[in-house]
Design an enzyme around this catalytic site. Structure first.
Site, PDB file in Angstrom:
ATOM      1  N   ARG A 293     -28.299   5.018 -43.297  1.00 48.68           N
ATOM      2  CA  ARG A 293     -28.044   3.573 -43.266  1.00 48.68           C
ATOM      3  C   ARG A 293     -27.861   3.055 -41.841  1.00 48.68           C
ATOM      4  O   ARG A 293     -28.218   1.920 -41.530  1.00 48.68           O
ATOM      5  CB  ARG A 293     -26.800   3.266 -44.112  1.00 48.68           C
ATOM      6  CG  ARG A 293     -26.488   1.795 -44.266  1.00 48.68           C
ATOM      7  CD  ARG A 293     -25.258   1.568 -45.141  1.00 48.68           C
ATOM      8  NE  ARG A 293     -24.039   2.105 -44.568  1.00 48.68           N
ATOM      9  CZ  ARG A 293     -23.414   3.211 -44.979  1.00 48.68           C
ATOM     10  NH1 ARG A 293     -23.897   3.918 -45.983  1.00 48.68           N
ATOM     11  NH2 ARG A 293     -22.298   3.618 -44.395  1.00 48.68           N
ATOM     12  N   SER A 294     -27.294   3.884 -40.980  1.00 48.97           N
ATOM     13  CA  SER A 294     -27.012   3.451 -39.604  1.00 48.97           C
ATOM     14  C   SER A 294     -28.104   3.853 -38.617  1.00 48.97           C
ATOM     15  O   SER A 294     -28.057   3.433 -37.450  1.00 48.97           O
ATOM     16  CB  SER A 294     -25.679   4.040 -39.135  1.00 48.97           C
ATOM     17  OG  SER A 294     -24.615   3.593 -39.948  1.00 48.97           O
TER      18      SER A 294
ATOM     19  N   CYS B  87      -4.012  11.785 -36.870  1.00 46.61           N
ATOM     20  CA  CYS B  87      -3.559  10.902 -35.800  1.00 46.61           C
ATOM     21  C   CYS B  87      -2.037  10.867 -35.672  1.00 46.61           C
ATOM     22  O   CYS B  87      -1.492  10.931 -34.570  1.00 46.61           O
ATOM     23  CB  CYS B  87      -4.117   9.499 -36.006  1.00 46.61           C
ATOM     24  SG  CYS B  87      -3.931   8.853 -37.679  1.00 46.61           S
TER      25      CYS B  87
ATOM     26  N   ASN C  86      -3.800   5.127 -32.220  1.00 46.37           N
ATOM     27  CA  ASN C  86      -4.251   6.094 -33.218  1.00 46.37           C
ATOM     28  C   ASN C  86      -5.746   6.360 -33.171  1.00 46.37           C
ATOM     29  O   ASN C  86      -6.204   7.418 -33.621  1.00 46.37           O
ATOM     30  CB  ASN C  86      -3.876   5.614 -34.625  1.00 46.37           C
ATOM     31  CG  ASN C  86      -4.445   4.233 -34.934  1.00 46.37           C
ATOM     32  OD1 ASN C  86      -4.101   3.261 -34.251  1.00 46.37           O
ATOM     33  ND2 ASN C  86      -5.287   4.123 -35.942  1.00 46.37           N
TER      34      ASN C  86
ATOM     35  N   SER D 118     -21.760   5.484 -35.424  1.00 45.63           N
ATOM     36  CA  SER D 118     -21.694   4.066 -35.769  1.00 45.63           C
ATOM     37  C   SER D 118     -20.314   3.632 -36.266  1.00 45.63           C
ATOM     38  O   SER D 118     -20.048   2.439 -36.417  1.00 45.63           O
ATOM     39  CB  SER D 118     -22.734   3.727 -36.849  1.00 45.63           C
ATOM     40  OG  SER D 118     -22.460   4.453 -38.039  1.00 45.63           O
TER      41      SER D 118
ATOM     42  N   GLY E 201      -6.189   3.020 -38.964  1.00 51.73           N
ATOM     43  CA  GLY E 201      -6.184   4.393 -39.467  1.00 51.73           C
ATOM     44  C   GLY E 201      -6.926   4.525 -40.787  1.00 51.73           C
ATOM     45  O   GLY E 201      -7.299   5.627 -41.196  1.00 51.73           O
TER      46      GLY E 201
ATOM     47  N   LYS F 119       0.257  16.282 -44.737  1.00 55.51           N
ATOM     48  CA  LYS F 119      -0.542  16.624 -43.554  1.00 55.51           C
ATOM     49  C   LYS F 119       0.376  16.778 -42.346  1.00 55.51           C
ATOM     50  O   LYS F 119       0.258  17.725 -41.568  1.00 55.51           O
ATOM     51  CB  LYS F 119      -1.567  15.524 -43.257  1.00 55.51           C
ATOM     52  CG  LYS F 119      -2.809  15.524 -44.112  1.00 55.51           C
ATOM     53  CD  LYS F 119      -3.703  14.342 -43.683  1.00 55.51           C
ATOM     54  CE  LYS F 119      -4.832  14.110 -44.648  1.00 55.51           C
ATOM     55  NZ  LYS F 119      -5.612  12.880 -44.274  1.00 55.51           N
TER      56      LYS F 119
ATOM     57  N   HIS G 141      -0.062   3.618 -33.897  1.00 57.65           N
ATOM     58  CA  HIS G 141       0.965   4.065 -34.832  1.00 57.65           C
ATOM     59  C   HIS G 141       2.309   4.164 -34.104  1.00 57.65           C
ATOM     60  O   HIS G 141       2.366   4.601 -32.941  1.00 57.65           O
ATOM     61  CB  HIS G 141       0.637   5.453 -35.391  1.00 57.65           C
ATOM     62  CG  HIS G 141      -0.558   5.491 -36.288  1.00 57.65           C
ATOM     63  ND1 HIS G 141      -1.153   4.366 -36.810  1.00 57.65           N
ATOM     64  CD2 HIS G 141      -1.257   6.557 -36.776  1.00 57.65           C
ATOM     65  CE1 HIS G 141      -2.172   4.730 -37.575  1.00 57.65           C
ATOM     66  NE2 HIS G 141      -2.255   6.047 -37.568  1.00 57.65           N
TER      67      HIS G 141
ATOM     68  N   ARG H 290      -8.759  21.414 -41.066  1.00 59.63           N
ATOM     69  CA  ARG H 290      -7.475  21.516 -40.363  1.00 59.63           C
ATOM     70  C   ARG H 290      -6.598  22.671 -40.824  1.00 59.63           C
ATOM     71  O   ARG H 290      -5.913  23.308 -40.020  1.00 59.63           O
ATOM     72  CB  ARG H 290      -6.700  20.197 -40.491  1.00 59.63           C
ATOM     73  CG  ARG H 290      -7.320  19.061 -39.705  1.00 59.63           C
ATOM     74  CD  ARG H 290      -6.612  17.757 -39.962  1.00 59.63           C
ATOM     75  NE  ARG H 290      -7.283  16.634 -39.301  1.00 59.63           N
ATOM     76  CZ  ARG H 290      -7.164  15.382 -39.667  1.00 59.63           C
ATOM     77  NH1 ARG H 290      -6.362  15.054 -40.689  1.00 59.63           N
ATOM     78  NH2 ARG H 290      -7.804  14.434 -39.024  1.00 59.63           N
TER      79      ARG H 290
END
Length: 332
Positions: free
Chosen positions: A40-41, A130, A312, A12, A161, A209, A238, A101
């Site tokens: 909720r979704s 991204c 992005n 969602s 983003g 990051k 971006h 990551r």
């Protein structure tokens, strides 16, 4: 390409809905598609390839069915909880959050750059940040040709983003309403040198990051990298100024342009005399990484400046994850 059973977790959300659009655009081969999100979704309807799907509540039992690959974009906490559950049941998770990551047991993959990393995974694969994805797509052919000593990143990042809240802050700000539901200052007519939280070293988490993920993806911990990341009043795509110092020199800029023009996933747009260079507005809704404004850094013996632009939400998130899934099923 083999057909598989696929799940989208976070269906969602902004990236989740883009997963579905990219799967349709690329005609991804699946037999069954399951869409999950929060309670909720649950019950919301989404479409993919002309078929309507009902979003189900994500639970530990969601993966007690025949699912081959699950694309996750539901936040780090959800990924930390549910990715190991899915992986334990034989599902390969491609996770778009930051949760995995930097885990040394989890590959961090951009298919144009390090597809070989997919050979060793424990059913969890991380999709990079991204801003890192588009940068390394442009840097990889240059790294292979010349080696890289140092990278200076300066980014100009779209509000999407930050998800729906960031988008809404700009949308309302352009109407004259400084909502500030997402950012600490108004974003309309402004640039915020503040993405994610500040760390003890004075950098933001987003900046670190980019530093750490670039090293991991290029498999080179010796790289010297610094970054300044800025949120700008643009809805999608971006833009990045990337300064690179090479290990060895190049003959001329034409050599650099040829390498990039032939690079997988890159579109060269570099004709400044005719005002041709990458633009966020033109990149939006597309999958390539656009590179231009290529010029020698005259302050270095062997350095260049690049301008790198990509959507992005697509290449920076959904498309990269789908490309990972495509690469996986080629080897199933």
């Amino acid at each position: 390409m083999k057909k598989i059973n696929l799940a989208v977790v976070g269906a969602s959300g902004m990236v989740g809905r883009t997963f579905l659009k990219v799967l349709e655009d690329r005609d991804f081969p699946f037999d069954n598609l399951y869409c999950f999100a929060s309670k909720r979704s649950a019950g919301q309807k989404v479409t993919c390839k002309g078929k309507e799907y009902t979003i189900e509540e994500l639970t530990p039992e969601s993966f007690d069915r025949d699912i081959d690959i699950a694309l996750f974009s539901a936040g780090g906490d959800t990924s930390k909880t549910f990715a190991p559950i899915a992986a334990s049941k034989g599902v390969i998770v491609v996770d778009n959050s930051s949760a995995w990551r930097m885990d040394t047991t989890v590959p961090l993959v951009v298919p144009e750059v390090n597809p070989e990393a997919l050979a060793d995974h424990n059913n969890i694969i991380a999709n990079p940040n991204c801003s890192t994805i588009q940068a390394v797509v442009a840097l990889k052919p240059l790294y292979d040709a010349y080696g890289i000593k140092r990278i200076v990143y300066s980014t100009y990042q779209a509000v999407s983003g930050s998800g729906v809240k960031g988008y809404k802050d700009l949308e309302e700000g352009l109407k004259g309403n400084d909502l500030m539901a997402c950012y600490p200052h108004p974003i309309a007519g402004n640039c915020l040198p503040h993405i994610d939280v500040f760390l003890e070293n004075g950098y933001t988490k987003e900046e670190m990051k980019m530093v750490n993920e670039t090293r991991k993806i290029l498999n080179d911990q010796s790289l010297k990298i610094t970054a300044t990341t800025v949120r700008v009043p643009v809805f999608y795509s971006h833009s990045e100024s990337v300064n690179v110092e090479f290990e060895k020199d190049f003959k001329d800029i034409a050599e650099i342009k040829t390498l990039l023009a032939n690079a997988n996933g890159v579109i060269l747009q570099d004709d400044p005399e005719n005002n041709v260079y990458p633009l966020a507005k033109e990149a939006t809704g597309t999958d390539p990484v656009y590179v231009g404004r290529i010029r020698r850094d005259e302050s270095l013996d062997s350095g260049i400046n690049l301008w790198v632009v990509a959507d992005n939400i697509r290449k920076g998130a959904a498309t990269n994850a789908v490309q990972i899934a495509e690469t996986l099923i080629q080897n199933m």
